[in-house]
Design an enzyme around this catalytic site. Structure first.
Site, short mmCIF file in Angstrom:
data_model
loop_
_atom_site.label_atom_id
_atom_site.label_comp_id
_atom_site.label_asym_id
_atom_site.label_seq_id
_atom_site.Cartn_x
_atom_site.Cartn_y
_atom_site.Cartn_z
N THR A 1 107.05 8.56 46.17
CA THR A 1 107.57 8.62 44.80
C THR A 1 106.80 9.63 43.95
O THR A 1 105.63 9.91 44.23
CB THR A 1 107.44 7.21 44.17
OG1 THR A 1 107.63 7.31 42.76
CG2 THR A 1 106.06 6.60 44.40
N ASP A 2 107.44 10.11 42.90
CA ASP A 2 106.75 11.02 41.97
C ASP A 2 105.70 10.27 41.14
O ASP A 2 104.83 10.88 40.52
CB ASP A 2 107.74 11.73 41.05
CG ASP A 2 108.56 10.79 40.17
OD1 ASP A 2 108.47 9.54 40.34
OD2 ASP A 2 109.30 11.29 39.29
N GLU A 3 105.75 8.91 41.18
CA GLU A 3 104.84 8.14 40.32
C GLU A 3 103.38 8.28 40.75
O GLU A 3 102.47 7.97 40.00
CB GLU A 3 105.29 6.67 40.27
CG GLU A 3 106.72 6.55 39.79
CD GLU A 3 107.17 5.13 39.45
OE1 GLU A 3 106.33 4.28 39.14
OE2 GLU A 3 108.40 4.90 39.48
N TYR B 1 101.85 -0.41 41.62
CA TYR B 1 102.87 0.15 42.53
C TYR B 1 102.51 1.57 42.94
O TYR B 1 102.41 1.89 44.13
CB TYR B 1 104.26 0.12 41.87
CG TYR B 1 105.27 1.01 42.56
CD1 TYR B 1 105.68 0.75 43.87
CD2 TYR B 1 105.82 2.13 41.91
CE1 TYR B 1 106.60 1.57 44.52
CE2 TYR B 1 106.74 2.95 42.55
CZ TYR B 1 107.13 2.68 43.85
OH TYR B 1 108.03 3.49 44.50
N LYS C 1 101.42 3.22 46.63
CA LYS C 1 102.17 4.31 47.27
C LYS C 1 101.24 5.52 47.49
O LYS C 1 101.29 6.17 48.53
CB LYS C 1 103.38 4.72 46.42
CG LYS C 1 104.52 3.73 46.38
CD LYS C 1 105.18 3.45 47.72
CE LYS C 1 106.00 4.62 48.22
NZ LYS C 1 106.75 4.26 49.46
P1 NAD Z 1 114.12 -1.41 47.60
O1 NAD Z 1 113.14 -2.34 46.95
O2 NAD Z 1 115.54 -1.42 47.18
O3 NAD Z 1 114.12 -1.66 49.18
C1 NAD Z 1 112.95 -1.88 49.91
C2 NAD Z 1 113.34 -2.45 51.26
O4 NAD Z 1 112.13 -2.67 52.00
C3 NAD Z 1 114.07 -3.80 51.18
O5 NAD Z 1 115.19 -3.80 52.02
C4 NAD Z 1 113.03 -4.81 51.67
O6 NAD Z 1 113.59 -5.93 52.32
C5 NAD Z 1 112.21 -3.94 52.63
N1 NAD Z 1 110.85 -4.48 52.82
C6 NAD Z 1 109.98 -4.84 51.84
N2 NAD Z 1 108.85 -5.31 52.39
C7 NAD Z 1 108.99 -5.22 53.74
C8 NAD Z 1 108.16 -5.54 54.85
N3 NAD Z 1 106.95 -6.07 54.67
N4 NAD Z 1 108.60 -5.30 56.10
C9 NAD Z 1 109.86 -4.76 56.29
N5 NAD Z 1 110.70 -4.46 55.28
C10 NAD Z 1 110.27 -4.68 54.01
O7 NAD Z 1 113.47 0.02 47.45
P2 NAD Z 1 114.15 1.44 47.23
O8 NAD Z 1 114.34 1.67 45.80
O9 NAD Z 1 115.29 1.60 48.17
O10 NAD Z 1 112.95 2.40 47.70
C11 NAD Z 1 112.81 2.77 49.06
C12 NAD Z 1 111.60 3.69 49.20
O11 NAD Z 1 111.78 4.84 48.39
C13 NAD Z 1 110.30 3.03 48.75
O12 NAD Z 1 109.29 3.43 49.64
C14 NAD Z 1 110.06 3.60 47.36
O13 NAD Z 1 108.69 3.66 47.07
C15 NAD Z 1 110.67 4.98 47.51
N6 NAD Z 1 111.19 5.58 46.25
C16 NAD Z 1 112.06 4.87 45.46
C17 NAD Z 1 112.56 5.47 44.31
C18 NAD Z 1 113.55 4.75 43.42
O14 NAD Z 1 113.88 5.26 42.35
N7 NAD Z 1 114.06 3.60 43.80
C19 NAD Z 1 112.18 6.77 43.96
C20 NAD Z 1 111.30 7.46 44.81
C21 NAD Z 1 110.82 6.86 45.96
P1 TYD Z 2 112.45 1.33 36.18
O1 TYD Z 2 113.89 1.36 36.55
O2 TYD Z 2 111.68 0.07 36.34
O3 TYD Z 2 111.75 2.53 37.00
P2 TYD Z 2 110.23 3.12 36.89
O4 TYD Z 2 109.44 2.31 35.97
O5 TYD Z 2 109.76 3.01 38.29
O6 TYD Z 2 110.41 4.52 36.42
O7 TYD Z 2 112.32 1.78 34.67
C1 TYD Z 2 112.81 3.03 34.21
C2 TYD Z 2 112.37 3.17 32.77
O8 TYD Z 2 113.04 2.17 31.97
C3 TYD Z 2 110.88 2.94 32.55
O9 TYD Z 2 110.41 3.81 31.54
C4 TYD Z 2 110.80 1.50 32.07
C5 TYD Z 2 112.10 1.32 31.29
N1 TYD Z 2 112.64 -0.06 31.32
C6 TYD Z 2 112.97 -0.69 30.11
O10 TYD Z 2 112.84 -0.12 29.01
N2 TYD Z 2 113.44 -1.98 30.15
C7 TYD Z 2 113.61 -2.65 31.33
O11 TYD Z 2 114.03 -3.84 31.31
C8 TYD Z 2 113.29 -1.99 32.56
C9 TYD Z 2 113.45 -2.67 33.88
C10 TYD Z 2 112.81 -0.68 32.49
#
Ligand code: NAD
Ligand code: TYD
Length: 351
Positions: free
Chosen positions: A132-134, A157, A161
Site C-alpha cells: 500500500t502507499d500508506e 496497519y 505492511k
Molecule cells: P480485504 O480485507 O478485502 O481482503 C483480505 C483477504 O485476506 C480476506 O479475504 C481475508 O479473509 C484474507 N485473510 C486475512 N487474514 C488471513 C490469514 N491469516 N490467512 C489467510 N487469509 C487471510 O483486503 P483488500 O482491500 O482486498 O486488500 C488486499 C491487499 O491489498 C492487502 O494486502 C492490502 O494491504 C493491499 N492494498 C489494499 C488497498 C485498498 O485500498 N483496499 C490499497 C493498496 C493495497
Molecule cells: P478508508 O476507506 O478507511 O481508507 P484509508 O484510511 O486506508 O485511506 O478511509 C478513507 C478516508 O475516509 C480516510 O481519510 C478516512 C475517512 N473516513 C471517514 O471520514 N469516515 C469513515 O467512516 C471512514 C471509514 C473513513
C-alpha cells in the site's frame, strides 16, 4: 507456459478481482486461491468462476507455519501473489496484534516456504508482494509518493505492511528470492467490505443512516478502480523487473468531503431522490487517531516502463460502483449481519 500460481487473500476485495482475471485470462495456469475467510473474505465474490478447471480454493491461515509449508510442498508453486492481510486502519487501531500476526508473521511464513520449495533455484520464480502507499506516511499539501520515498508509516496497519515489505526485500537480498513489491493507492469498486469509506457511505445513504465524516473532512486520498489495480498487478507480474518496486495510483486525488458530496449527488440520481437529499446525512465526527492527512501516488514509472494507465474515469467508476452495490443488496445483507453489527456499534457508537 503452464504455471502454478498461488494467490493469497483471493476471496477478499482486491484478491477476488485478481483471481477472476487470472483464471479467465490464463486457462493454462493453475490458480490456487488461499484464504482464511475472515470477516473480509467471502466466497460469494467468486461464484462465477467456482467450477473452472484451472481454479482451486484452499481454506487456510497464512500464520500457520506448518500448514503453509505443507501447501507449498503439495503444489510446488511457480509464483506467489500475496494479498492476504488485515486491511482496515480503524481495526488496526483497535487490535494491532492481529495485524502483526497476519501481515508480518504471515508474510514471513510465505517467504520461508517459498525459499524451501525453490531451494536456491529461483529461475522463473516470483514472489509478488501487494502493498500500500500508506507505508510512505502522510504528505503535506504538495508532493507525491515516489518509489524512492523513505518509509514513514503512521498507523498500526501501515507499520505492519511496511514491515512485511522490508521482509520481502530482505529475503531477496539475503537469500536471492526473486520478488517484486507494488504499492497502490486507495481502491474502490464492487465487493469491497462496507467498513471502508465508499461502500460504507453507499450503504448508509441507501438506508438513510448518517455519514460519519472524520475530523474536518479535508483528508485527501488518491482513488483507483479495483479492476485497474488488478490489471496493473497482471502487467507487473508478467513484465515487471525483479527486485523492483512499482507505485500504482489513479492520478485522482480527492479531499474526503468533496468526494462525499459527489457521492451524495450520484446517489440521489441512482435512488431517484430529490437533489440535495443525501448530503443532509453528513455528520462530522471525532477524528481517527493519527489520521494521515494526504496520500498521492506518482505512478509514472509503471506508466512509462510498462505502459499501464487507469482505464476508467473516476465518475464513471463511481457510478459503476454505486450501481453494483444497489444491485447486490443480498451480498451486502449477507455480510452485514453478526460481527459487522458489533464492529459498527463499537466504531460509530450506534447501529
Ligand atoms: P480485504 O480485507 O478485502 O481482503 C483480505 C483477504 O485476506 C480476506 O479475504 C481475508 O479473509 C484474507 N485473510 C486475512 N487474514 C488471513 C490469514 N491469516 N490467512 C489467510 N487469509 C487471510 O483486503 P483488500 O482491500 O482486498 O486488500 C488486499 C491487499 O491489498 C492487502 O494486502 C492490502 O494491504 C493491499 N492494498 C489494499 C488497498 C485498498 O485500498 N483496499 C490499497 C493498496 C493495497
Ligand atoms: P478508508 O476507506 O478507511 O481508507 P484509508 O484510511 O486506508 O485511506 O478511509 C478513507 C478516508 O475516509 C480516510 O481519510 C478516512 C475517512 N473516513 C471517514 O471520514 N469516515 C469513515 O467512516 C471512514 C471509514 C473513513
Amino acid at each position: 507456459m503452464n504455471k502454478k500460481i498461488l494467490i493469497t487473500g483471493g476471496a477478499g476485495f482486491i484478491g477476488s478481482h485478481l483471481v477472476r482475471l487470472f483464471v479467465n485470462k490464463y486457462p493454462h495456469y493453475t490458480i490456487v486461491n488461499l484464504d482464511k475467510l475472515t470477516y473480509a473474505g467471502n466466497l460469494e465474490n467468486l461464484k462465477d468462476i467456482e467450477g473452472k478447471p484451472n481454479y482451486i480454493f484452499e481454506k487456510g491461515d497464512i500464520t500457520n507455519e506448518k500448514y503453509i509449508l505443507n501447501l507449498f510442498v503439495k503444489y510446488k508453486f511457480d509464483g506467489i501473489i500475496h494479498l492476504a492481510a488485515e486491511s482496515h486502519v480503524d481495526r488496526s487501531i483497535e487490535n494491532p496484534m492481529q495485524f502483526i500476526m497476519t501481515n508480518i508473521i504471515g508474510t514471513v511464513n510465505l517467504l520461508n516456504a517459498s525459499r524451501k520449495i525453490w531451494e536456491e533455484d529461483f529461475k522463473n520464480k516470483m514472489f509478488y508482494h501487494v502493498s500500500t502507499d500508506e507505508v510512505y506516511g502522510s504528505l503535506g499539501e504538495t508532493g507525491f509518493f515516489h518509489e524512492t520515498t523513505p518509509y514513514d508509516p503512521q498507523s498500526p496497519y501501515s507499520s505492519s505492511k511496511a514491515s512485511s515489505d522490508h521482509f520481502v526485500r530482505a529475503y531477496g537480498n539475503t537469500y536471492g528470492i526473486p520478488y517484486i513489491v507494488s504499492n497502490c493507492s486507495n481502491n474502490y469498486g464492487p465487493n469491497q467490505f462496507p467498513e471502508k469509506l465508499l461502500p460504507l457511505f453507499i450503504n448508509n445513504i441507501k438506508n438513510n443512516k448518517s455519514l460519519p465524516v472524520y475530523g474536518d473532512g479535508k483528508f485527501t486520498r488518491d482513488w483507483l478502480y479495483v479492476v485497474d489495480h488488478v490489471r496493473a498487478i497482471d502487467k507487473i507480474f508478467h513484465e515487471g523487473k525483479i527486485y523492483e518496486t512499482y507505485n500504482i495510483g489513479g492520478f485522482n486525488e480527492w479531499k474526503n468531503i468533496d468526494l462525499i458530496n459527489l457521492l451524495c449527488e450520484k446517489m440521489d440520481v441512482a435512488l431517484g431522490r430529490k437533489k440535495g437529499t443525501s448530503v443532509k446525512l453528513i455528520s462530522y465526527v471525532k477524528d481517527r487517531p493519527g489520521h494521515d492527512k494526504r496520500y498521492a501516488i506518482d505512478a509514472n514509472k509503471i506508466k512509462s516502463e510498462l505502459g499501464w494507465e487507469p482505464s476508467l474515469q473516476f465518475e464513471e467508476g463511481l457510478v459503476k460502483t454505486i450501481d453494483w452495490y444497489l444491485e447486490n443488496q443480498e451480498w451486502l445483507r449477507n455480510i452485514t449481519t453478526g460481527d459487522y453489527k458489533d464492529y459498527y456499534l463499537k466504531q460509530y457508537g450506534k447501529c
